[in-house]
Write a protein that holds these residues in place. Structure first.
Motif, short mmCIF file in Angstrom:
data_model
loop_
_atom_site.label_atom_id
_atom_site.label_comp_id
_atom_site.label_asym_id
_atom_site.label_seq_id
_atom_site.Cartn_x
_atom_site.Cartn_y
_atom_site.Cartn_z
N LEU A 1 12.69 -0.73 -0.93
CA LEU A 1 12.47 -2.17 -1.14
C LEU A 1 11.23 -2.40 -2.01
O LEU A 1 11.25 -3.23 -2.92
CB LEU A 1 12.29 -2.86 0.21
CG LEU A 1 11.99 -4.36 0.19
CD1 LEU A 1 13.19 -5.13 -0.33
CD2 LEU A 1 11.62 -4.86 1.59
N ILE A 2 10.16 -1.65 -1.74
CA ILE A 2 8.93 -1.80 -2.52
C ILE A 2 9.06 -1.10 -3.86
O ILE A 2 8.58 -1.60 -4.89
CB ILE A 2 7.72 -1.24 -1.73
CG1 ILE A 2 7.63 -1.92 -0.35
CG2 ILE A 2 6.44 -1.44 -2.52
CD1 ILE A 2 7.54 -3.42 -0.39
N ASP A 3 9.72 0.06 -3.85
CA ASP A 3 10.01 0.81 -5.08
C ASP A 3 8.74 1.15 -5.87
O ASP A 3 8.72 1.10 -7.10
CB ASP A 3 10.98 0.02 -5.97
CG ASP A 3 11.60 0.90 -7.06
OD1 ASP A 3 11.69 2.13 -6.84
OD2 ASP A 3 11.96 0.35 -8.13
N ASP A 4 7.67 1.43 -5.15
CA ASP A 4 6.41 1.80 -5.79
C ASP A 4 5.56 2.47 -4.71
O ASP A 4 5.04 1.81 -3.81
CB ASP A 4 5.70 0.55 -6.34
CG ASP A 4 4.44 0.89 -7.13
OD1 ASP A 4 3.67 1.77 -6.69
OD2 ASP A 4 4.21 0.26 -8.18
N GLU A 5 5.44 3.80 -4.80
CA GLU A 5 4.79 4.56 -3.73
C GLU A 5 3.35 4.13 -3.52
O GLU A 5 2.89 3.95 -2.38
CB GLU A 5 4.85 6.05 -4.05
CG GLU A 5 4.32 6.93 -2.93
CD GLU A 5 4.49 8.41 -3.23
OE1 GLU A 5 3.90 9.23 -2.49
OE2 GLU A 5 5.20 8.75 -4.20
N LYS A 6 2.60 3.95 -4.61
CA LYS A 6 1.21 3.54 -4.50
C LYS A 6 1.09 2.16 -3.86
O LYS A 6 0.24 1.92 -2.98
CB LYS A 6 0.55 3.55 -5.87
CG LYS A 6 -0.91 3.13 -5.86
CD LYS A 6 -1.49 3.10 -7.28
CE LYS A 6 -2.93 2.58 -7.26
NZ LYS A 6 -3.48 2.48 -8.65
N ALA A 7 1.94 1.22 -4.31
CA ALA A 7 1.91 -0.13 -3.76
C ALA A 7 2.30 -0.11 -2.28
O ALA A 7 1.73 -0.84 -1.46
CB ALA A 7 2.85 -1.04 -4.54
N PHE A 8 3.26 0.73 -1.91
CA PHE A 8 3.68 0.85 -0.51
C PHE A 8 2.50 1.28 0.35
O PHE A 8 2.26 0.70 1.42
CB PHE A 8 4.82 1.85 -0.39
CG PHE A 8 5.41 1.94 0.99
CD1 PHE A 8 6.46 1.13 1.37
CD2 PHE A 8 4.89 2.84 1.91
CE1 PHE A 8 7.00 1.21 2.65
CE2 PHE A 8 5.42 2.94 3.19
CZ PHE A 8 6.47 2.12 3.56
N ASP A 9 1.77 2.29 -0.12
CA ASP A 9 0.61 2.77 0.64
C ASP A 9 -0.46 1.68 0.78
O ASP A 9 -1.09 1.55 1.83
CB ASP A 9 0.01 4.01 -0.04
CG ASP A 9 0.92 5.23 0.08
OD1 ASP A 9 1.79 5.23 0.95
OD2 ASP A 9 0.76 6.17 -0.73
N ARG A 10 -0.65 0.90 -0.28
CA ARG A 10 -1.64 -0.19 -0.21
C ARG A 10 -1.21 -1.24 0.82
O ARG A 10 -2.03 -1.77 1.57
CB ARG A 10 -1.81 -0.85 -1.58
CG ARG A 10 -2.56 -0.02 -2.60
CD ARG A 10 -2.85 -0.85 -3.85
NE ARG A 10 -3.83 -1.89 -3.57
CZ ARG A 10 -4.14 -2.87 -4.43
NH1 ARG A 10 -3.54 -2.92 -5.61
NH2 ARG A 10 -5.04 -3.78 -4.11
N MET A 11 0.09 -1.54 0.84
CA MET A 11 0.59 -2.53 1.80
C MET A 11 0.44 -2.04 3.23
O MET A 11 0.14 -2.83 4.14
CB MET A 11 2.06 -2.85 1.50
CG MET A 11 2.26 -3.62 0.21
SD MET A 11 4.01 -3.96 -0.12
CE MET A 11 3.88 -4.75 -1.73
#
Length: 304
Positions: A164-174
């Motif tokens: 759903l996020i499709d962005d590993e770095k952004a997922f970790d930040r969330m």
């Protein structure tokens, strides 16, 4: 003073919750914050359901219908003219609306707030009337009934959340910001509406990191606004529930909870309207500035 039927009914809706909290062992009341937080959540949910029930029975004149639906009489007339709202019942010169009008009006307002235009709303309402399920698309159940919590967390498989996020770095930040909680192979999205907004805006090329940066910058400012607003309600609460004193009777607590629910609703509506006006003004100023620069640049060769 004689207790009114509505007050007795409202007190009854939350008496079981208050009774359970009063009967809880002292060590549980003092030592388990989860018990108290769960009881508070149930209290407000009960108050919201009761408030919706009280405002969704009977017949309404135009002014009452507009007030209950959170819109204006002018908007209602426009919706009627455009075929979105069925004609009212005529009793002499008085137009009376019923619960069906109120429910439909809330749906119309909800869809317009989501960015749909009147033509789209008309098409979707027609589809809804033909038996097609719009609930999954528009969240109509919440638009009608409402709940205390603005957003309910949604759990899903970890792999689905990552996709759903499709962005590993952004997922970790969330995850670090508690927008998403991970427990083994399960992820719980704490702010589904926020992440849905992120997804839609990313379609215009805005990166997930940029959106998270905006969220981080805006959140403290929103918290400041919340503190200012809630402090006004807290002053009223402190006059009724005093630290160290026993709880008032159920009816008084019910009235207090209802007051805070309505306070929340009006505070959100007021801040949303003010913010929308500010954003509109800022966008218009930005676009005007951009167009002025464009016109000025286009005119320079002619002057040479």
């Amino acid at each position: 003073m004689t207790e009114q039927p509505a007050e007795r009914h409202q007190a009854g809706a939350i008496s079981a919750i208050l009774g359970g909290l009063r009967r809880a062992p002292r060590r549980v009341r003092r030592g388990s914050r989860d018990v108290v937080e769960n009881a508070v959540s149930q209290l407000f949910d009960a108050a919201v359901r009761q408030s919706q029930a009280e405002t969704s029975s009977g017949e309404y004149r135009l002014d009452d219908l507009a007030r209950l639906a959170g819109t204006t009489t002018r908007n209602i007339r426009v919706y009627r003219d455009r075929g979105l709202l069925h004609p009212p019942l005529r009793v002499g010169r008085i137009a009376l609306f019923n619960d069906t009008h109120l429910t439909r009006l809330r749906l119309i307002t909800s869809m317009l707030d989501r960015g749909y235009n009147i033509s789209h709303v008309h098409e979707m309402l027609s589809a809804w009337e033909q038996g097609k399920d719009l609930g999954d698309v528009l969240g109509l159940e919440n638009a009608i009934a409402g709940t205390w919590a603005a957003e309910k967390p949604q759990s899903m498989p970890l792999a689905e959340a990552a996709k759903l996020i499709d962005d590993e770095k952004a997922f970790d930040r969330m995850v670090g910001l508690n927008l998403i909680r991970v427990d083994g192979d399960t992820a719980t999205v704490m702010r589904p509406k926020l992440l849905e907004a992120f997804r839609e805006i990313r379609e215009y090329g805005v990166t997930a990191d940029k959106l998270i940066d905006i969220h981080v910058a805006v959140l403290p400012l929103v918290d400041q606004i919340s503190t200012i607003l809630v402090q006004a309600g807290a002053e009223q609460v402190q006059d009724i529930i005093k630290p160290g004193a026993s709880l008032p009777d159920d009816t008084e607590v019910a009235e207090l909870i209802t007051m805070l629910v309505r306070f929340r609703t009006q505070a959100v509506a007021t801040v949303a309207a003010t913010l929308a006006t500010s954003i509109e003004s800022t966008i218009e100023g930005l676009v005007s500035h951009m167009l002025a620069d464009f016109i000025e640049q286009a005119a320079e060769p002619e002057e040479g």
